[in-house]
Design a protein around this motif. Structure first.
Motif, PDB file in Angstrom:
ATOM      1  N   ALA A 110      21.819   0.455 -40.019  1.00 52.48           N
ATOM      2  CA  ALA A 110      22.124   0.202 -38.593  1.00 52.48           C
ATOM      3  C   ALA A 110      21.299  -1.036 -38.451  1.00 52.48           C
ATOM      4  O   ALA A 110      20.204  -1.335 -38.518  1.00 52.48           O
ATOM      5  N   ALA A 111      22.184  -1.738 -37.235  1.00 52.08           N
ATOM      6  CA  ALA A 111      21.616  -3.256 -36.783  1.00 52.08           C
ATOM      7  C   ALA A 111      22.170  -3.451 -35.552  1.00 52.08           C
ATOM      8  O   ALA A 111      23.400  -2.990 -35.213  1.00 52.08           O
ATOM      9  N   THR A 112      21.616  -4.319 -35.048  1.00 49.12           N
ATOM     10  CA  THR A 112      22.036  -5.029 -33.560  1.00 49.12           C
ATOM     11  C   THR A 112      21.368  -6.151 -33.410  1.00 49.12           C
ATOM     12  O   THR A 112      20.237  -6.539 -33.783  1.00 49.12           O
ATOM     13  N   PHE A 113      21.833  -7.024 -32.112  1.00 48.94           N
ATOM     14  CA  PHE A 113      21.267  -8.114 -31.734  1.00 48.94           C
ATOM     15  C   PHE A 113      20.762  -7.915 -30.258  1.00 48.94           C
ATOM     16  O   PHE A 113      21.556  -7.207 -29.674  1.00 48.94           O
ATOM     17  N   ALA A 114      19.899  -8.597 -29.950  1.00 50.12           N
ATOM     18  CA  ALA A 114      19.384  -8.397 -28.621  1.00 50.12           C
ATOM     19  C   ALA A 114      18.745  -9.593 -27.899  1.00 50.12           C
ATOM     20  O   ALA A 114      18.641 -10.522 -28.740  1.00 50.12           O
ATOM     21  N   THR A 115      18.926  -9.878 -26.662  1.00 50.13           N
ATOM     22  CA  THR A 115      18.313 -11.056 -25.956  1.00 50.13           C
ATOM     23  C   THR A 115      17.350 -10.663 -25.159  1.00 50.13           C
ATOM     24  O   THR A 115      17.448  -9.904 -24.403  1.00 50.13           O
ATOM     25  N   MET A 116      16.308 -11.355 -25.187  1.00 47.56           N
ATOM     26  CA  MET A 116      15.073 -11.253 -24.412  1.00 47.56           C
ATOM     27  C   MET A 116      14.716 -12.338 -23.634  1.00 47.56           C
ATOM     28  O   MET A 116      14.605 -13.693 -24.308  1.00 47.56           O
ATOM     29  N   ASN A 117      13.778 -12.362 -22.596  1.00 43.66           N
ATOM     30  CA  ASN A 117      13.413 -13.507 -21.682  1.00 43.66           C
ATOM     31  C   ASN A 117      11.971 -13.516 -22.252  1.00 43.66           C
ATOM     32  O   ASN A 117      11.184 -12.571 -21.661  1.00 43.66           O
ATOM     33  N   MET A 118      11.400 -14.539 -22.691  1.00 41.74           N
ATOM     34  CA  MET A 118      10.050 -14.795 -23.109  1.00 41.74           C
ATOM     35  C   MET A 118       9.403 -16.040 -22.429  1.00 41.74           C
ATOM     36  O   MET A 118       9.754 -17.017 -22.576  1.00 41.74           O
ATOM     37  N   SER A 119       8.612 -15.797 -21.151  1.00 41.84           N
ATOM     38  CA  SER A 119       8.077 -16.879 -20.528  1.00 41.84           C
ATOM     39  C   SER A 119       9.114 -17.937 -20.055  1.00 41.84           C
ATOM     40  O   SER A 119       9.141 -19.085 -20.160  1.00 41.84           O
ATOM     41  N   GLY A 120      10.526 -17.480 -19.718  1.00 43.91           N
ATOM     42  CA  GLY A 120      11.316 -18.350 -19.219  1.00 43.91           C
ATOM     43  C   GLY A 120      12.425 -18.913 -20.114  1.00 43.91           C
ATOM     44  O   GLY A 120      13.320 -19.507 -19.976  1.00 43.91           O
ATOM     45  N   HIS A 121      12.165 -18.376 -21.347  1.00 44.20           N
ATOM     46  CA  HIS A 121      12.753 -18.973 -22.669  1.00 44.20           C
ATOM     47  C   HIS A 121      13.721 -17.810 -23.004  1.00 44.20           C
ATOM     48  O   HIS A 121      12.993 -16.755 -23.456  1.00 44.20           O
ATOM     49  N   GLU A 122      14.954 -17.958 -23.372  1.00 44.11           N
ATOM     50  CA  GLU A 122      15.975 -16.925 -23.790  1.00 44.11           C
ATOM     51  C   GLU A 122      15.751 -16.950 -25.399  1.00 44.11           C
ATOM     52  O   GLU A 122      15.749 -18.062 -26.105  1.00 44.11           O
ATOM     53  N   THR A 123      15.343 -15.853 -25.908  1.00 48.83           N
ATOM     54  CA  THR A 123      15.140 -15.515 -27.151  1.00 48.83           C
ATOM     55  C   THR A 123      16.121 -14.243 -27.564  1.00 48.83           C
ATOM     56  O   THR A 123      16.371 -13.486 -27.047  1.00 48.83           O
TER      57      THR A 123
END
Length: 1692
Positions: A201-214
């Motif tokens: 199983a796998a997926t992608f995620a988007t997270m905000n790190m100190s104002g930078h999209e990761t």
């Protein structure tokens, strides 16, 4: 402690009607939490797509589609369809195709990887197909070798992409050694490289790190070493070098001990909470924090595998579907997360971070302590950050801002409050109170642009309070704030103030604002009157309820806006009865102030419901006579208005007469004519002309005739003549026209009219002897009185008129005129001249007829010769010329032979009595068959007739003369044979004659004729004629068979094959054989011997004689067909003919013996090497022959070598013959395990049969072997087979019936029990097992229902339980099936075995049927009264209050009184009173009265007024307590029963209450009566209070009179003073208005005088007069206008 993970069932697909067998990964797709699609195949094999709207599960859409798979777009209603390599995008909402494409490769998997892209996986590659353009699928990358087909092929289960589709991941799984392994392919679209990874199983995620999209990539895997979760960062190239990097995380995944074979199947990310959900095969959900990869919780959400899932954005959870078809929603329990992480996991740091990020409760105390510590230490920025991060912002309050605000400002540093706001803005947006505070602060610094910037960036929470703060400085920005704050009324107010009325209805419609139009206009009039006008124009664009037009008009009229009110009503108000009063009021206002507006409204007939009498009077005064006339109904009023007809619209008056009563209309018309106004006469004529049918033509005629004015009468007749069909009217019109010498009109009417009596008019015109003869000519020409006309003209010596009539009027009448002139013995030269004058236009046929009847054809000789010389081609001319030549005997034969244009029938008939030969010539020229036959027969011209017939070559004509009924046939035949045919040299004509004799069935004559032509005319053209020889033979076959053989020997030029076939048809077989032998057709000859003569011996002799292969072959085939197989096959072998194998095989299959097969096999082996085709049939029959003869070893050797035998077909034949050993060999050789199993059963080898069935894996085979094993009582083997059958819906019932009929109930239940665990188990298995348990294993039924009800057909189980009286099980099934009404009814009816308090309460809470609820209430009253109040509280408003209250009143009424047990249910009634219903209010009021609770009674009466107020007041007015009677006064006042309230108040001396009543009534009479009462009883203060309270409507004269009468002027004087002041103000106001009007009138008069003085023409001609002058009346018809001048009236 509450669970961290909560799971609820959204819906059950089987309960919605979705077939459970199709709830699988292959047939179900779930691309988002909006829609779910299932592909079903019904019993007929048709495919249906079931679309379930998860937001509204009641909407289930079934669509017949041939699609193999359907995907619904995650965000829009766009469907992706796939069928046999064809792809299509279809808009589900608009039913429109968006685009299509085709794929040549097989598609293994596909999925929406984003709202705009479909990912397509083929065995070798991965493609992307875009939704937003017309491009074809584009190849992105090739599948990795580890994911391609091989020894252990991977099943693709998902395909994922990151937000920007730069990173892609393909996931596949495959079984391996009792476990499941997974492989993934991670691909970078920028780098064009792949990496193979182990994982399921796998997926992608988007997270905000100190104002930078990761961008993060998470995947999980379980292998022999255990499970792990990996989270890594991908796409670092999108970030700056200074941006923080995500540290790779790798944590173990702990699988429960009870799930050793469990593994990950899907992974979903909650962007709302930053949480990752890992779903496993066994229905477990593992929850991880993405940032730290910490495992927060593990929970089992389903006992069945959750095979598909998708994120649920609203809840931050996921939606999944398990094998039972349950759609489950799994999400985080916000209240439990922080305590669980902090206390159970012992990770307070994570708990605080989660609480701060997501606003979860549980960490408030920590934030308060931290905030206070920082604030008190002077770290204001850090304290502000803590406040901003506090869960749900609980620290961001007014008190916190006040603390910052109260801090002293330091020089050179920003204020602490600004620091607070700045810190919060850096990390998010401000809340409502913070935004208002910041707004006030910025406006005080005049920094509106900064405020506008933050509003656009959504940094401030918009509210109505913030808009009010901004409005004073920037109304446009304030309106924008109101829009964002959804303060809709404030937005509308702002739009109205800005004059943007066109946006108001659009905005109201967009936001769904419910505001009445009257309220909106009223608001606009107070805010911006101009906007109000515009709003009224745009009214109707809002989707609100219908406008109260009366209220709108009253509002506008009260504001003096008459024009606006009129415009509004014209545009918006419907013409209905309820609007009649408004129409009348507006029309009266406009007739007084703007008559032109009223005129326009009435002319358009926009309004029709007004008071006609009122409007008519006003219109008459305004000079609008048309509308006055239309509105009056009294005839006297109508006659008065018609006195002004000359000033009215003539067309309108005319139309109005059409609506009047006929008698009234005649009376008004008479007044109009006799009124002495000459100008009214044209109008009267127009009216009389239009309505003469309705009013009576004779009545109107009498009116105009009474004027003694022929011109007026002529005008009226002219007006009605076109529409009247009365002969008298038309005659009168002609009569008056002649008298007035209106010859043009008389000529027109006699020419055009169809309604006068021609005889009467003709006689009148003859008597009148007019100078103009045209009227008489018209009548005579039209009605065929031409003879009389000519006679009249000749008698009056008017021959020039005769000639003119023919030449100018009607040349077509020339024949009649000539006939009439001949009858009158006029000069022939004159007649010839008349004819010649119209020689090119005269009707020749009629002319010849007229002259021919009078025996004067000779006079037409010059006429026809002239026409012939002119080259005339008209048939009538040539016909007439022929008749004249015949009549005058001018060489007629030459003309008849040479001319081609005359009518042969007419001329022939003309000549018959004169010369039959000439008639024959004419008929022969024109081929007039019937006439020619008739004239030649009557005159015995048979030679000519015979010659004509031979030359004509017409078989139908021959048939007519050769008919047996023709008595002259013999004479005609003699002439044909003796003269006509011998003289003919053309074969075609001879052939035609022969055919005629054949058709006439005269064979003897025909043979005589043919012998003469063929046999006796040697050397002639006919002797060697093939057709004649054929005809001779055929005739002899038909007529004289004895002569056929002689003709065959003598003739040699005929069609032998054709003649022989005809001879065979006539059973002349010897002749046919002789013909075939003569022409050397030996094969056909032997066919005659074999097929027709059945002489096989002679056939053998003939075959031996000619010794030809084709003859032997024909002979052999015939012998085989006649069951002489051995002889036949030998003959075929002599012919060496391999092509006869099909005949031999076919006959062998019909029943050849073993001896026959020995010869057959020998021949087939010979044919096998010779025949080019049929190898399969030959080899098959050889194998069969060897089997029949028992040559199994030779047969095995044969089939092991190269052959084309259909061994399966041969095996079936051998099996049917009972040769099971041979069939076993055959089926084994071709691996036909299905048939082999059947053979093994017949041989008694059941175990081997079952093994063969496994290899065959066919339903029919399993069934056959299963049933045979049952019969043999091999139940273990039968169960093995049965398990394959019961998963098939079409076979299940048959298996059950088979077992049940034989009494094997235990074995059947065991079979179904074993099948329940199968993956392909179908709902019918569970249903039928349940039914069987109700019959034979009742004790197991409850456990079965609890375990398997979701997979069974519950309605059928319910019927079975009912039949078996298993009521507890029935209640359980009703409950889980959500049939709560039926469950409750069952408990009530069968309480001893099915009722329990908790289950009954649960069911009744969910019941919907009111009758069931009532039964439940009665049940509790009778059985469990102590629980009644609880039940009523639970049912709440679901039951009808009226019915419940009535029921409660009747129960135990004899014991508790008329209220029954109702007082015991007061708490229940109080809850119901919120709905403010009559019955509940009255019930509670009765209870309060009974209990003596006055305060509750008063409160109930004031707050809930929906009851019979007068009835309650009447009941209370006799109460023994004063306060109850005072409440009665209040109730009477509330009901507006003021008289009774005042009387009751006076009786109890409640004077203040009485004064309040009259003040509320505003009734002057009641007020004066109360004042009189007070004075009479000496209550002067009360009298003064009345004057003060009711000042507005107390009449001053009455007050002064009372004061004078009762000597209370001191008490009255304040009232008098105030009244005098009011009157003075009004008088002053009126004087000012009168003064202004007077000044305006003087100014208008002066302006008119100035205009007259400036016009110098007045000195010469005076002031223009409006007097009319005598004019001319015009009338006309279609013949042209005519004009009459009416005489002027006599001078006075």
């Amino acid at each position: 402690m509450a669970s961290v993970v909560s799971t609820s069932e959204l819906l059950s697909l089987p309960a919605l009607g979705v077939d459970a067998q199709f709830i699988s990964f292959q047939n179900l797709t779930l691309e988002s939490s909006n829609f779910l699609c299932v592909r079903e195949t019904n019993a007929q094999g048709a495919v249906e797509i079931v679309i379930v709207d998860l937001m509204n599960p009641s909407i289930l859409d079934r669509r017949p589609m041939s699609a193999e798979s359907v995907l619904m777009n995650p965000e829009s209603k766009v469907m992706a369809l796939r069928a046999r390599g064809q792809l299509q995008l279809f808009d589900y909402g608009t039913r429109a195709k968006l685009k299509g494409a085709s794929m040549s490769e097989q598609i293994d998997f596909w999925k929406w990887i984003s709202p705009s892209t479909v990912g397509i996986v083929t065995p070798s590659s991965v493609y992307h197909w875009r939704k937003d353009d017309q491009s074809e699928p584009v190849k992105v990358f090739d599948r990795h070798a580890s994911l391609k087909a091989g020894q252990n092929p991977m099943s693709i289960i998902t395909y994922r992409a990151d937000l920007y589709e730069e990173w892609l991941c393909l996931v596949g799984i495959a079984p391996s050694g009792g476990s499941v392994v997974g492989q993934m392919q991670l691909y970078s679209t920028k780098k064009k490289i792949s990496q193979a990874i182990e994982g399921q199983a796998a997926t992608f995620a988007t997270m905000n790190m100190s104002g930078h999209e990761t961008t993060l990539f998470a995947f999980a895997n379980r292998n022999a070493q255990g499970g792990k979760l990996h989270i890594i960062e991908v796409g670092q190239e999108r970030k700056d070098d200074t941006a923080p990097k995500f540290e790779k995380k790798q944590v173990p995944v702990n699988f429960p001990a009870d799930a050793p074979a469990d593994f990950p199947v899907s992974m979903q990310v909650s962007s709302k909470y930053g949480i990752l959900y890992l779903v496993t095969k066994m229905g477990y959900v593992h929850v991880f924090d993405i940032e730290t990869a910490t495992n927060i919780a593990v929970q089992k959400v389903s006992s069945d595998p959750v095979f598909i899932s998708t994120p649920h954005k609203e809840s931050g959870g996921l939606v999944g579907v398990d094998r039972q078809g349950r759609v489950l929603l799994t999400s985080i329990n916000e209240a439990a997360v922080v305590p669980y992480v902090q206390n159970t996991l012992g990770n307070p740091e994570l708990a605080i971070r989660i609480a701060a990020k997501n606003g979860f409760p549980g960490a408030e105390q920590f934030f308060v302590q931290k905030f206070n510590s920082l604030f008190e230490g002077g770290h204001y920025k850090e304290a502000a950050m803590i406040a901003g991060e506090s869960p749900a912002g609980f620290l961001r309050t007014q008190e916190t801002m006040q603390r910052f605000k109260d801090l002293p400002s330091e020089e050179g540093k920003p204020a602490a409050l600004l620091v607070y706001f700045q810190t919060l803005l850096e990390n998010g947006k401000l809340n409502k109170i913070e935004s208002v505070e910041l707004g006030e602060l910025l406006l005080s610094y005049q920094r509106v642009e900064l405020l506008e910037k933050w509003i656009k960036e959504d940094k401030l929470e918009c509210s109505e309070e913030l808009g009010d703060v901004i409005k004073s400085q920037n109304s446009q920005l304030a309106t924008a704030v109101f829009v964002k704050a959804e303060a809709h009324m404030r937005v509308i107010q702002g739009l109205l103030e800005a004059g943007q009325t066109e946006k108001v209805p659009l905005y109201a419609e967009r936001v769904g604002l419910n505001i009445s139009q009257t309220e909106l206009v009223s608001m606009a009039t107070s805010v911006n009157p101009t906007a109000a006008l515009q709003l009224m124009q745009d009214m109707g664009n809002m989707g609100n309820a219908p406008t109260d037009h009366k209220a709108m008009v009253e509002m506008l009229l009260n504001k003096g806006m008459v024009q606006e009110a009129t415009t509004y009503c014209v545009n918006k108000m419907t013409d209905s009865d309820e609007n009649g009063e408004i129409q009348t009021k507006l029309l009266e206002s406009n007739l007084q102030s703007a008559p032109q507006v009223a005129d326009a409204i009435l002319t358009r007939k926009a309004w029709t419901k007004f008071d006609n009498n009122k409007v008519a009077k006003m219109a008459e005064r305004a000079g609008l006579y048309n509308h006055a006339l239309a509105s009056y109904s009294d005839i006297a009023d109508v006659k008065r208005v018609l006195q002004n007809a000359s000033s009215m619209d003539a067309n309108f008056v005319t139309e109005y007469f059409g609506t009047m009563n006929p008698d009234d209309a005649v009376a008004c018309l008479q007044d109009l004519v006799r009124g002495g106004q000459r100008a009214n006469l044209p109008l009267a004529v127009q009216i009389g002309s239009k309505y003469h049918h309705e009013l009576g033509t004779n009545k109107i005629l009498t009116i105009f005739a009474s004027l003694k004015n022929q011109e007026a009468l002529f005008m009226y007749l002219n007006g009605i003549i076109e529409s009247s069909d009365d002969p008298d009217i038309h005659f009168k019109y002609i009569e008056v026209g002649c008298k007035l010498q209106q010859f043009q009109e008389v000529e027109r009417i006699t020419r055009e009219s169809e309604h006068y009596e021609p005889e009467r008019v003709k006689n009148f015109l003859k008597d009148m002897k007019l100078r103009d003869p045209r009227p008489l000519i018209n009548v005579c020409d039209k009605y065929n009185y031409v003879g009389e006309l000519i006679k009249f003209m000749v008698k009056n010596n008017q021959l020039r008129f005769v000639e003119g009539y023919v030449q100018k009027v009607n040349p077509a009448r020339c024949p009649v005129v000539v006939g009439s002139l001949l009858d009158l013995d006029q000069d022939e030269e004159f007649i010839k001249g008349v004819v010649m004058s119209v020689k090119n236009t005269v009707n020749i046929e009629e002319l010849v007829k007229e002259v021919e009847e009078r025996k004067k054809l000779r006079i037409l000789l010059p006429f026809f010769e002239s026409r012939m010389q002119d080259g005339d081609k008209e048939p009538d001319v040539h016909t007439g010329m022929a008749k004249v030549y015949v009549d005058c005997n001018v060489n007629p034969e030459h003309f008849l032979e040479t001319d081609e244009l005359y009518d042969h029938l007419q001329v022939g008939a003309f000549c018959e009595k004169r010369d039959p030969h000439l008639a024959f010539m004419a008929y022969m020229k024109g081929q007039c068959d019937e006439q020619l036959l008739d004239v030649t027969t009557k005159n015995h011209l048979f030679k000519e007739q015979a010659q004509y017939l031979v030359a004509r070559e017409d078989l139908d004509l021959w048939a007519q003369v050769l008919d047996e009924e023709n008595e002259h046939r013999k004479l005609l035949v003699e002439q044909v044979i003796s003269s006509a045919l011998p003289e003919t040299k053309e074969p075609e004509k001879v052939s035609s004659t022969v055919k005629a004799f054949i058709a006439a069935n005269m064979p003897s004559v025909l043979m005589e004729l043919l012998e003469t032509l063929v046999l006796q005319t040697v050397g002639s053209v006919f002797s060697q004629n093939r057709n004649l020889q054929n005809l001779l033979l055929l005739t002899s076959i038909k007529a004289d068979k004895s002569r056929v053989m002689d003709y065959v020997r003598r003739l040699d030029n005929f069609d032998g094959v054709d003649v022989a076939q005809i001879a065979i048809a006539e059973e002349l077989y010897e002749e046919a054989f002789a013909i075939y032998a003569k022409i050397e057709k030996y094969d056909l000859a032997v066919d005659v011997l074999l097929d027709n003569m059945k002489d096989f011996d002679r056939g053998k002799e003939f075959a031996a004689k000619v010794d030809r292969p084709e003859v032997w072959s024909r002979l052999g085939a015939a012998l085989v067909e006649n069951d002489l197989i051995i002889e036949g096959v030998n003959a075929i072998m002599k012919a060496k003919d391999p092509g006869a194998y099909m005949t031999v095989i076919s006959k062998a299959k019909d029943g050849a013996t073993n001896e026959d097969y020995k010869v057959i096999v020998k021949y087939l082996k010979f044919a096998r090497g010779k025949a080019r085709e049929g190898g399969s049939a030959i080899d098959s029959e050889i194998v069969y022959g060897l089997c029949v003869n028992g040559q199994l070893s030779e047969m095995e050797e044969f089939i092991s070598s190269s052959n084309q035998a259909e061994l399966e077909e041969v095996g079936d034949r051998v099996f049917e013959k009972g040769l099971f050993d041979a069939s076993k060999i055959l089926f084994s050789s071709i691996n036909n395990h299905a048939r082999l199993a059947c053979v093994l059963v017949k041989l008694g080898d059941y175990q081997a049969a079952v093994d063969a069935s496994k290899k065959a894996n066919k339903i029919s085979t399993w069934k056959f072997v299963c049933f045979e094993c049952v019969e043999a009582k091999e139940f273990r083997l039968a169960q093995t087979c049965g398990l394959q059958l019961i998963v098939e819906a079409s076979e299940l019932q048959e298996v059950i019936d088979y077992y049940e009929r034989r009494g094997y109930f235990t074995q059947l239940i065991d079979l179904l029990d074993a099948g329940l665990v199968l993956e392909r188990a179908i709902p019918n298995m569970f249903t039928n097992l349940g039914v069987l348990l109700t019959k034979y294993r009742e004790e197991r039924m409850m456990d079965f229902c609890k375990m398997w009800w979701q997979r069974a057909n519950v309605p059928r189980l319910l019927r079975a339980c009912d039949d078996a009286k298993l009521y507890a099980e029935k209640v359980y099934l009703h409950t889980v099936y959500k049939e709560y009404d039926q469950a409750a009814a069952t408990m009530i009816e069968h309480a001893p075995s099915s009722w329990s308090p908790s289950s009954f309460i649960e069911v009744m809470t969910k019941a919907t049927n009111v009758d069931v609820m009532v039964k439940g209430v009665r049940f509790y009253i009778e059985e469990h009264p102590q629980l009644l109040n609880d039940l009523l509280q639970l049912l709440g408003g679901k039951m009808e209050e009226v019915r419940t209250i009535a029921m409660l009143k009747t129960i135990n009424a004899e014991t508790f009184g008329p209220l029954g047990i109702l007082p015991l249910c007061k708490e229940y009634l109080l809850k119901l009173q919120e709905k403010n219903t009559v019955e509940v209010n009255e019930a509670l009021n009765n209870i309060y009265i009974r209990e003596g609770d006055l305060d509750s009674l008063r409160r109930s009466a004031k707050t809930h007024k929906n009851f019979n107020i007068p009835a309650l007041a009447h009941r209370l007015e006799t109460h023994e307590l004063l306060n109850y009677r005072r409440l009665a006064v209040e109730l009477y006042k509330e009901a507006k029963k003021y008289e009774r309230a005042i009387e009751l108040a006076k009786e109890d001396s409640l004077y203040k209450d009485a004064i309040d009543c009259v003040a509320a009534s505003k009734d002057a009479e009641l007020t004066e009566q109360l004042a009189q009462f007070f004075l009479e009883n000496g209550l002067r203060e009360c009298y003064s209070a009345v004057l003060y309270t009711c000042f507005e409507f107390f009449r001053p004269d009455v007050a002064i009179e009372m004061a004078w009468s009762h000597q209370v002027m001191d008490f009255t004087m304040p009232f008098v003073i105030q009244t005098v002041k009011e009157i003075s103000n009004r008088v002053i106001f009126l004087e000012e208005i009168v003064k202004e009007q007077k000044e305006k009138a003087e100014e208008d008069k002066k302006a008119v005088d100035d205009e007259v003085n400036d016009d110098t023409s007045v000195l010469l001609y005076g002031v223009p007069s409006n007097m009319g002058q005598t004019g001319q009346l015009m009338f006309g018809g279609s013949g042209g206008p005519a004009q009459l001048t009416l005489p002027a009236p006599p001078s006075q």
